[in-house]
Design an enzyme around this catalytic site. Structure first.
Site, short mmCIF file in Angstrom:
data_model
loop_
_atom_site.label_atom_id
_atom_site.label_comp_id
_atom_site.label_asym_id
_atom_site.label_seq_id
_atom_site.Cartn_x
_atom_site.Cartn_y
_atom_site.Cartn_z
N SER A 65 -3.39 -2.68 2.93
CA SER A 65 -4.12 -1.45 3.24
C SER A 65 -3.24 -0.23 3.06
O SER A 65 -3.66 0.78 2.48
CB SER A 65 -4.64 -1.51 4.69
OG SER A 65 -5.19 -0.27 5.08
N TRP A 114 -2.63 0.32 -0.65
CA TRP A 114 -3.86 0.82 -1.29
C TRP A 114 -3.94 2.34 -1.16
O TRP A 114 -4.39 3.03 -2.09
CB TRP A 114 -5.09 0.19 -0.64
CG TRP A 114 -6.39 0.70 -1.17
CD1 TRP A 114 -7.09 0.23 -2.24
CD2 TRP A 114 -7.16 1.81 -0.66
NE1 TRP A 114 -8.24 0.95 -2.43
CE2 TRP A 114 -8.31 1.93 -1.47
CE3 TRP A 114 -7.00 2.69 0.40
CZ2 TRP A 114 -9.28 2.91 -1.26
CZ3 TRP A 114 -7.96 3.67 0.61
CH2 TRP A 114 -9.09 3.76 -0.21
N HIS A 115 -3.47 2.87 -0.05
CA HIS A 115 -3.58 4.31 0.16
C HIS A 115 -2.65 5.12 -0.74
O HIS A 115 -2.94 6.28 -1.01
CB HIS A 115 -3.29 4.65 1.63
CG HIS A 115 -4.46 4.39 2.54
ND1 HIS A 115 -4.73 3.15 3.06
CD2 HIS A 115 -5.43 5.22 2.99
CE1 HIS A 115 -5.82 3.23 3.81
NE2 HIS A 115 -6.27 4.47 3.79
N GLY A 116 -1.56 4.54 -1.19
CA GLY A 116 -0.69 5.33 -2.05
C GLY A 116 0.58 4.59 -2.42
O GLY A 116 1.01 3.66 -1.73
N PHE A 146 -6.21 9.16 -3.10
CA PHE A 146 -6.03 7.72 -2.99
C PHE A 146 -6.92 6.96 -3.97
O PHE A 146 -6.81 5.76 -4.10
CB PHE A 146 -6.34 7.25 -1.57
CG PHE A 146 -5.53 8.00 -0.51
CD1 PHE A 146 -4.21 8.27 -0.72
CD2 PHE A 146 -6.13 8.44 0.65
CE1 PHE A 146 -3.46 8.96 0.23
CE2 PHE A 146 -5.41 9.13 1.60
CZ PHE A 146 -4.07 9.39 1.39
#
Length: 496
Positions: free
Chosen positions: A329, A332-334, A496
């Site tokens: 997670s 995934w955001h950056g 993102f």
């Protein structure tokens, strides 16, 4: 074309009118054309990546359904192995595109740094590529569709145009929700008739989203950026206040976008999945992720956490499954170790709270409503503070910046007057400024509090004319008076 731009204020009414004027069997064509136009407004080159992902996943799903169908006479499934290979290749294709655009430079820089530790000279290989808008969202949606077809949960979509709308639908393509095929595809196949009540609700939902974005998120962003973009100039309560402001800003920015997206889709007779349920009233980190970014949380649960074994394994393996899910997670955001650490913090906190006796299903705090309510008086603010602590790593540019905030946010707290007075001087805040930005938080707090038990928009809509219309007018006046004039700001989650 941003939701909070003049262009969208022209675009959406045109699509709305045309949508209800064209024959129902051709509405998919209008939605596809408008979605591609909307997406191309960010740059025609982005369309290539979007269309490529649509075509590859469309044909892959058709093969998965055909090859995966069981041979009833033979009592076996001869194509299962081949379909598994196609599923793997199609997922690798989607993940490869995401890696190329989002993580290639990050991977190259870190590999270079690692090799240099072993005295192996190497220059990082980096590319200056613009990240296609919404790529993390629509590729995750594509992967979930392929897996669901492979598992037999949904049939492969035969209509290429409708499938293209499913992936590119303009209200959700930039920042989600990450829709499942079983929820959205049937709506595209069976477009309904116009309902005034649904359209009215959609407009009110959009208005609430604009309030959160234009008044709260954009207003607070000025002070958050002022502090976090120049951290060495600030100490003490300035850092604490900026962190609190960021927690509210991020929530209002992302949930505001979601409200506008759901309202835009609702005007076209399409229901998208909700993404937030009063997350800052969560009583634990686990509860928080049952209220924050629901479509991503559900995706991670169904396609990573459960396939790893979920909670059907031993305690150590269960903790490892949680950590892996949250690290994914964060990534995934950056492409930054800050995001990975942020995910790891949430994972570790959820593992730790699993050992607390009051979180057990058999605990009287879970079975007795009064005891649970008393417990929430402590756990809700504690959870909020922990979430704010994690947001520091999410917002800070580097790990060193995050440590600076943690080390200096309580500097001078022994002298309360100086602690708060220095903050006002550093941030240029007057009492009037503070009231101006904090007052709009009151309706936000009340809205989310009441939302725990009922749909606030529907509740207000049921009230008499002389009650509901003053509320609508007041909300409109607040948006007009408190929002920044002539400023169009991007939504945070677009990066993102």
């Amino acid at each position: 074309m941003l939701f909070n731009s003049f262009g969208y204020a022209v675009f959406l009414p045109i699509v709305f009118l045309l949508h209800w004027l064209v024959p129902r069997k051709w509405r998919w064509a209008l939605l596809l054309a408008s979605s591609l136009f909307f997406y191309a407004s960010w740059g025609p080159e982005y369309i290539v990546v979007l269309l490529l992902s649509i075509l590859v996943s469309y044909f892959a799903a058709l093969y998965l359904e055909g090859a995966g169908a069981p041979d009833r006479k033979a009592g076996r499934n001869p194509g299962r192995k081949a379909s598994g290979a196609v599923l793997l290749l199609s997922i690798l294709f989607c993940a490869g595109m995401l890696f190329f655009f989002k993580y290639l430079n990050f991977f190259s820089e870190n590999m270079t740094a690692l090799l240099r530790q072993f005295s192996i000279p190497m220059q990082p290989f980096t590319l200056r590529l613009a990240l296609p808008i919404g790529i993390s969202f629509y590729l995750f949606q594509t992967i979930s569709y392929l897996v669901d077809v492979y598992r037999g949960k949904i049939p492969a979509e035969r209509h290429l145009g409708i499938y293209a709308v499913y992936i590119s639908f303009f209200p959700k393509v930039m920042q989600g929700p990450i829709e499942r095929g079983g929820a959205l595809l049937p709506q595209l196949h069976r477009p309904g008739r116009f309902h005034y009540g649904q359209a009215s609700y959609a407009v009110k939902q959009m208005a609430w989203g604009f309030f959160k974005k234009l008044v709260l998120a954009d207003g607070l962003s000025v002070y958050v950026s002022q502090v976090y973009d120049n951290l060495p100039s600030y100490t003490g309560f300035s850092l604490l206040l900026a962190t609190f402001f960021y927690a509210v800003q991020l929530y209002c920015d992302f949930s505001g976008y979601t409200d506008i997206a759901l309202g835009s889709a609702g005007l076209l007779g399409i229901r998208l999945s909700p993404n937030f349920r009063s997350p800052y009233f969560a009583s634990s980190i686990k509860d928080f992720w049952g209220r924050w970014h629901l479509s991503l949380s559900g995706w991670l649960r169904d396609y990573i956490y459960i396939p790893l074994g979920g909670n059907r394994v031993g305690r150590i393996r269960h903790a490892l499954n949680i950590m892996i899910t949250f690290l994914v997670s964060g990534l995934w955001h950056g492409a930054s170790w800050n995001y990975v650490l942020w995910g790891g913090i949430h994972g570790a906190l959820q593992v730790i709270e699993g050992f607390f006796p009051w979180n057990k299903k058999s605990s009287p705090f879970q079975t007795d409503r009064r005891l649970h309510s008393l417990l929430c008086i402590v756990t809700v603010p504690a959870t909020f503070l922990l979430v704010c602590f994690a947001w520091i790593f999410f917002r800070a540019a580097t790990f060193r910046d995050a440590l600076y905030v943690l080390r200096n946010m309580f500097t001078g707290i022994g002298s309360p007057y100086t602690y708060f007075h220095d903050c006002a001087l550093q941030m240029g805040l007057t009492f009037r400024n503070l009231v101006f930005h904090c007052l709009p938080m009151i309706p936000l707090f009340l809205f989310d509090l009441v939302s725990l038990k009922t749909d606030v928009i529907a509740l207000i809509s049921r009230q008499r004319f002389f009650i509901r219309w003053p509320v609508y007018i007041l909300l409109l006046l607040v948006i007009l008076l408190f929002s920044e004039k002539g400023v169009t700001t991007e939504f945070i989650y677009m990066q993102f």
